[in-house]
Design a protein around this motif. Structure first.
Motif, PDB file in Angstrom:
ATOM      1  N   LEU A   1       0.819  -1.221   0.000  1.00 65.38           N
ATOM      2  CA  LEU A   1       0.000   0.000   0.000  1.00 65.38           C
ATOM      3  C   LEU A   1       0.850   1.268   0.000  1.00 65.38           C
TER       4      LEU A   1
ATOM      5  N   VAL B   1       0.982   2.988  -3.279  1.00 62.98           N
ATOM      6  CA  VAL B   1      -0.090   3.892  -3.709  1.00 62.98           C
ATOM      7  C   VAL B   1       0.374   5.340  -3.534  1.00 62.98           C
TER       8      VAL B   1
ATOM      9  N   LEU C   1      -4.741   2.528  -6.099  1.00 66.51           N
ATOM     10  CA  LEU C   1      -5.617   1.535  -5.477  1.00 66.51           C
ATOM     11  C   LEU C   1      -6.066   0.488  -6.494  1.00 66.51           C
TER      12      LEU C   1
ATOM     13  N   TRP D   1      -3.207  -1.846  -6.981  1.00 68.92           N
ATOM     14  CA  TRP D   1      -3.042  -2.668  -5.779  1.00 68.92           C
ATOM     15  C   TRP D   1      -4.075  -3.805  -5.743  1.00 68.92           C
TER      16      TRP D   1
END
Length: 191
Positions: free
Chosen positions: A44, A47, A95, A98
């Motif tokens: 994350l 991101v 996102l 991901w």
């Protein structure tokens, strides 16, 4: 307004160059640890960082011209709008990557922003109903529209190492930002 647009894009490209120097000196530590690694908690972080990181100098330079040109065109609307549009594209593309990229991959690169800004500039005029923005969007789709085909469809179905997910979700973020701008523009009243 032009000076501010140049400054904003200059700061962003300068950051990319500085990070590439650090990445090069650290044997790609930044890209391996701060790129988007799908469906992992550590991934994350990507991101936040992936759009300003590049795997090589060639990768950076292949994105830089369009970062400058398209970023400048978006930044002409002012620093606040540039930041808001870029933030939507940054978050949606990151996102999206991901959630959908292949396991054990690492995605980086400003092409997420490039595809987002291009989509934004193409759609924005139709959302705001501004003739000059529509003309700009048409010119951009005629001159650069092939990027959507090669960067999304060809990359998705070819054996390319290019992240079609970053391009697709970057473009989706650009469309979302254009819709938001259009709604905000229609919400204003004139006296």
């Amino acid at each position: 307004m032009v000076r501010g647009a140049l400054l904003g894009v200059g700061v962003l490209t300068g950051l990319m160059v500085v990070l590439q120097v650090v990445n090069w000196l650290s044997a790609s530590w930044l890209t391996q640890h701060l790129g988007i690694r799908p469906r992992t908690w550590d991934g994350l972080w990507g991101v936040l960082f992936a759009p300003v990181l590049h795997g090589s100098w060639t990768h950076l330079f292949s994105n830089l011209l369009l970062v400058v040109v398209l970023g400048f065109l978006v930044a002409l609307d002012g620093a606040r709008r540039f930041a808001a549009v870029t933030a939507v594209i940054w978050f949606v593309s990151g996102l999206g990557v991901w959630l959908t990229a292949p396991p054990h991959s690492v995605t980086i690169g400003a092409s997420m922003l490039v595809f987002g800004w291009l989509a934004y500039l193409v759609v924005r005029g139709f959302m705001t109903r501004d003739v000059w923005q529509i003309v700009l969007g048409v010119v951009l789709i005629v001159t650069l529209g092939g990027m959507f085909w090669t960067g999304i469809a060809v990359a998705a179905f070819g054996s390319s190492a290019v992240s079609w997910q970053g391009h697709l979700f970057g473009a989706a973020g650009g469309v979302l930002a254009a819709v938001q701008v259009g709604r905000a523009g229609r919400g204003r009243t004139t006296a």
